[in-house]
Design an enzyme around this catalytic site. Structure first.
Site, PDB file in Angstrom:
ATOM      1  CD  GLU A   1      41.865  32.159  30.142  1.00 22.06           C
ATOM      2  OE1 GLU A   1      42.648  32.561  31.030  1.00 22.06           O
ATOM      3  OE2 GLU A   1      40.759  32.679  29.934  1.00 22.06           O
TER       4      GLU A   1
ATOM      5  CE  LYS B   1      48.654  47.054  37.210  1.00 24.46           C
ATOM      6  NZ  LYS B   1      49.217  47.057  35.837  1.00 24.46           N
TER       7      LYS B   1
ATOM      8  N   GLY C   1      41.636  39.270  34.989  1.00 21.11           N
ATOM      9  CA  GLY C   1      42.947  38.785  34.572  1.00 21.11           C
ATOM     10  C   GLY C   1      43.094  37.305  34.851  1.00 21.11           C
ATOM     11  CB  SER C   2      46.105  35.217  35.087  1.00 23.65           C
ATOM     12  OG  SER C   2      46.813  35.836  36.132  1.00 23.65           O
ATOM     13  CB  THR C   3      43.248  31.428  37.529  1.00 23.72           C
ATOM     14  OG1 THR C   3      42.323  31.342  36.439  1.00 23.72           O
ATOM     15  CG2 THR C   3      42.686  30.690  38.719  1.00 23.72           C
TER      16      THR C   3
ATOM     17  CD  GLU D   1      36.168  37.951  33.364  1.00 20.69           C
ATOM     18  OE1 GLU D   1      36.856  36.906  33.350  1.00 20.69           O
ATOM     19  OE2 GLU D   1      36.104  38.748  32.420  1.00 20.69           O
TER      20      GLU D   1
ATOM     21  CB  CYS E   1      37.808  36.437  29.732  1.00 23.64           C
ATOM     22  SG  CYS E   1      36.606  37.717  29.410  1.00 23.64           S
TER      23      CYS E   1
HETATM   24  P1  NAI Z   1      47.811  38.976  34.690  1.00 27.02           P
HETATM   25  O1  NAI Z   1      46.744  38.395  35.511  1.00 27.02           O
HETATM   26  O2  NAI Z   1      49.221  38.957  35.200  1.00 27.02           O
HETATM   27  O3  NAI Z   1      47.461  40.516  34.338  1.00 27.02           O
HETATM   28  C1  NAI Z   1      46.218  41.157  34.589  1.00 27.02           C
HETATM   29  C2  NAI Z   1      46.440  42.455  35.352  1.00 27.02           C
HETATM   30  O4  NAI Z   1      46.888  42.156  36.671  1.00 27.02           O
HETATM   31  C3  NAI Z   1      47.509  43.378  34.760  1.00 27.02           C
HETATM   32  O5  NAI Z   1      47.120  44.727  34.929  1.00 27.02           O
HETATM   33  C4  NAI Z   1      48.713  43.079  35.627  1.00 27.02           C
HETATM   34  O6  NAI Z   1      49.657  44.137  35.646  1.00 27.02           O
HETATM   35  C5  NAI Z   1      48.068  42.886  36.979  1.00 27.02           C
HETATM   36  N1  NAI Z   1      48.854  42.119  37.960  1.00 27.02           N
HETATM   37  C6  NAI Z   1      49.744  41.116  37.706  1.00 27.02           C
HETATM   38  N2  NAI Z   1      50.258  40.650  38.863  1.00 27.02           N
HETATM   39  C7  NAI Z   1      49.680  41.352  39.870  1.00 27.02           C
HETATM   40  C8  NAI Z   1      49.798  41.326  41.294  1.00 27.02           C
HETATM   41  N3  NAI Z   1      50.584  40.458  41.910  1.00 27.02           N
HETATM   42  N4  NAI Z   1      49.048  42.181  42.016  1.00 27.02           N
HETATM   43  C9  NAI Z   1      48.208  43.040  41.408  1.00 27.02           C
HETATM   44  N5  NAI Z   1      48.067  43.122  40.068  1.00 27.02           N
HETATM   45  C10 NAI Z   1      48.791  42.289  39.308  1.00 27.02           C
HETATM   46  O7  NAI Z   1      47.768  38.271  33.270  1.00 27.02           O
HETATM   47  P2  NAI Z   1      49.021  37.978  32.307  1.00 27.02           P
HETATM   48  O8  NAI Z   1      50.164  37.410  33.087  1.00 27.02           O
HETATM   49  O9  NAI Z   1      49.306  39.212  31.560  1.00 27.02           O
HETATM   50  O10 NAI Z   1      48.424  36.849  31.355  1.00 27.02           O
HETATM   51  C11 NAI Z   1      48.573  35.481  31.710  1.00 27.02           C
HETATM   52  C12 NAI Z   1      47.347  34.687  31.370  1.00 27.02           C
HETATM   53  O11 NAI Z   1      46.251  35.162  32.120  1.00 27.02           O
HETATM   54  C13 NAI Z   1      46.890  34.782  29.938  1.00 27.02           C
HETATM   55  O12 NAI Z   1      47.607  33.922  29.115  1.00 27.02           O
HETATM   56  C14 NAI Z   1      45.444  34.391  30.066  1.00 27.02           C
HETATM   57  O13 NAI Z   1      45.301  33.001  30.102  1.00 27.02           O
HETATM   58  C15 NAI Z   1      45.050  34.975  31.402  1.00 27.02           C
HETATM   59  N6  NAI Z   1      44.363  36.278  31.251  1.00 27.02           N
HETATM   60  C16 NAI Z   1      43.014  36.313  31.377  1.00 27.02           C
HETATM   61  C17 NAI Z   1      42.335  37.504  31.157  1.00 27.02           C
HETATM   62  C18 NAI Z   1      40.861  37.587  31.261  1.00 27.02           C
HETATM   63  O14 NAI Z   1      40.246  38.382  30.548  1.00 27.02           O
HETATM   64  N7  NAI Z   1      40.238  36.867  32.156  1.00 27.02           N
HETATM   65  C19 NAI Z   1      43.034  38.729  30.759  1.00 27.02           C
HETATM   66  C20 NAI Z   1      44.466  38.603  30.718  1.00 27.02           C
HETATM   67  C21 NAI Z   1      45.084  37.400  30.941  1.00 27.02           C
END
Ligand code: NAI
Ligand code: MG
Length: 487
Positions: free
Chosen positions: A390, A182, A235-237, A257, A291
């Site tokens: 972050e 996804k 993705g996010s914490t 991660e 990240c």
């Molecule tokens: P996010 O954590 O919401 O998105 C990452 C992935 O998780 C996306 O594919 C999203 O559709 C999916 N996702 C979101 N909610 C979910 C749920 N409840 N169950 C399963 N999958 C879910 O990140 P977001 O909101 O786009 O970005 C917010 C912050 O997160 C950023 O500002 C950054 O600080 C951090 N982030 C960190 C990343 C990293 O590489 N560690 C990558 C992206 C964001």
């Protein structure tokens, strides 16, 4: 040259070897962060599509050829997929830049070699996942074998959309698993395209399914689905914590991660010119939406003023520009809310007492786009929010320190532990400090380097499990111990 004006065709779901519409027929739009224009419509996966994809992956795993074929055959198909990524390099790089806003230089020169490199590197692991014979007792023949886990749900972010396809899918597939991928709703295009190339390379139906959609709908359904054996997430914490809780329900394995706030430590005895370059790429590469970004710059007091002046000169020259221009080195942030979040942190930092030395503003290009200037905040205390949270944008927090103990204490005084940088010409100091840093990756006299063979992942709040390297293939396999009575 890539035709920058060619329209992009709508993206569909890939389920069981077919490009299909969502069961509900719903679509969403993906935007170009540099122009704010719609790129194309994308099929929007819902719970029914997740179920279809998981069923397809389960069937491919239970009855299909993928986990059963000779490993050398899996190797050949994955290698071919790496070749196809290279053959479609210009097309994929353009899609990535349109969708994410990153400079084409990065998509084409860095991301493409990494994605292809992952499929090439991990293809070789298909034939090298060995077990052991263990001398327990002469009466028994006792050995271990590594088997695939089953169906892997891979949930990936928008900052490195196609690199994450390589990091997650290549080792999972090499080990003989089937995958439901996804991508992030912000950046679904390259994942779908690589899914199509996978079919062209010879992946059997159901082995790699791709479901663009929203996290709280498609992502959540994938995490809850009892037919999924493991979730791998970047993705996010906050979302990582939710996923971990949800995985407990069905006892799914999970790898997380979760980003970081990595210290990049410059000692006074460093090659300062190299360290200035490293500090700049550490935070401004990928618009700081990285990240492992070196977002906390720890600078030894005695060189602090000179270093900040030199770094700021460099940052001033790094001007946001059209991501499709090959000369551009600073692109647009992925969406408006990320831009607002980043600019909000600049305000927070100022309120907390930090000083904006350079940047700090939105800077549209041709009147459009979610571009933010390369920004340096000086006078930051490690306890401030801009030092602890972050930001995920081109915003650097500069924190002075006094000697190695102070550097290590400040570097480790944080929830996260993904990466760290050390700049010094003193070899002993480099080793000693690297040993004391709580981080999954330490770069000494370089920053932001990656290779398919080098494991990557977090200590502490940055998560657990490893992407890349032999370690990641092991994490997509499980160990079986076999006892055989031979007397
Ligand atoms: P996010 O954590 O919401 O998105 C990452 C992935 O998780 C996306 O594919 C999203 O559709 C999916 N996702 C979101 N909610 C979910 C749920 N409840 N169950 C399963 N999958 C879910 O990140 P977001 O909101 O786009 O970005 C917010 C912050 O997160 C950023 O500002 C950054 O600080 C951090 N982030 C960190 C990343 C990293 O590489 N560690 C990558 C992206 C964001
Ligand atoms: Mg989100």
């Amino acid at each position: 040259m890539t035709d920058t004006l060619a329209p992009v065709k709508p993206a569909r779901l890939i389920i069981n070897g077919q490009a299909v519409d969502a069961a509900t027929g719903r679509t969403f739009r993906t935007l170009n962060p540099a122009t704010e224009d719609v790129i194309c419509d994308v099929a929007e996966a819902g719970p029914e599509d997740v179920d279809r994809a998981v069923q397809a992956a389960r069937a491919a795993f239970a009855d299909g050829p993928w986990p059963r074929m000779r490993p050398a055959e899996r190797q050949r198909i994955l290698w071919k997929l790496g070749d196809l990524v290279l053959e479609h390099a210009d097309e994929l790089a353009r899609l990535e830049t349109l969708d994410n806003g990153k400079p084409i230089f990065e998509s084409r020169q860095v991301d493409i070699p990494m994605v292809a490199g992952c499929f090439h590197y991990f293809s070789g692991w298909a034939t090298k996942l060995t077990g052991e014979t263990i001398p327990v007792n002469p009466a028994y023949f006792t050995y271990t074998v590594r088997e695939p886990i089953g169906v892997i749900g891979a949930i990936i972010p928008w900052n490195f959309p196609m690199i994450m396809v390589g990091w997650k899918c290549a080792p999972a597939l090499a080990a003989g698993n089937c995958v439901v991928l996804k991508p992030a709703a912000e950046t679904p295009l390259t994942a779908v395209r690589i899914g199509e190339l996978g079919l062209e390379a010879g992946l059997p139906p159901g082995v790699l399914n791709v479901l663009p959609g929203h996290g709280t709908v498609a992502g959540a359904a994938l995490v809850r689905h009892p037919g999924v054996d493991k979730i791998t997430f970047t993705g996010s914490t906050e979302v990582g914590k939710t996923i971990m809780r949800e995985c407990a329900e069905t006892v799914k394995k999970v790898t997380l991660e979760l980003g970081g706030k990595s210290p990049n430590i410059v000692f006074a005895d460093a090659d300062l010119e190299a360290a200035v370059r490293g500090a700049a790429t550490g935070i401004f590469y990928g618009k700081g939406e990285v990240c492992a970004a070196g977002s906390r710059l720890l600078v030894e007091q005695s060189v602090h003023d000179e270093f900040v002046a030199r770094l700021s000169d460099r940052a001033k020259k790094l001007v946001p520009a059209d991501p499709l221009d090959p000369k551009t080195r600073l692109g647009a942030l992925v969406n408006e809310s990320q831009m607002k979040k980043v600019l909000g942190y600049v305000e927070t930092g100022t309120r907390e007492g930090a000083r904006v030395v350079v940047g700090g503003q939105r800077q549209p290009v041709n009147g459009k786009g979610w571009f933010v200037q390369a920004t340096v905040l000086d006078g930051v205390d490690n306890a401030m929010r801009v030092a602890q949270e972050e930001i995920f944008g081109p915003v650097l927090a500069v924190i002075p320190f006094d000697g190695p103990d102070d550097a290590v204490r400040k570097a480790n005084d944080i929830f996260y532990g993904l990466a760290a940088g050390v700049w010094t010409k003193d070899v002993k100091k480099a080793h000693a400090v690297a040993r004391r840093l709580q981080a999954g990756t330490v770069w000494v006299n370089l920053y932001n380097f990656y290779d398919p063979g080098m494991p990557f992942g977090g200590f502490k709040g940055s998560g657990f499990g490893r992407d890349l390297g032999a370690e990641s293939v092991r994490e997509y396999s499980q160990l079986k111990s076999v006892w055989m009575s031979i007397e």
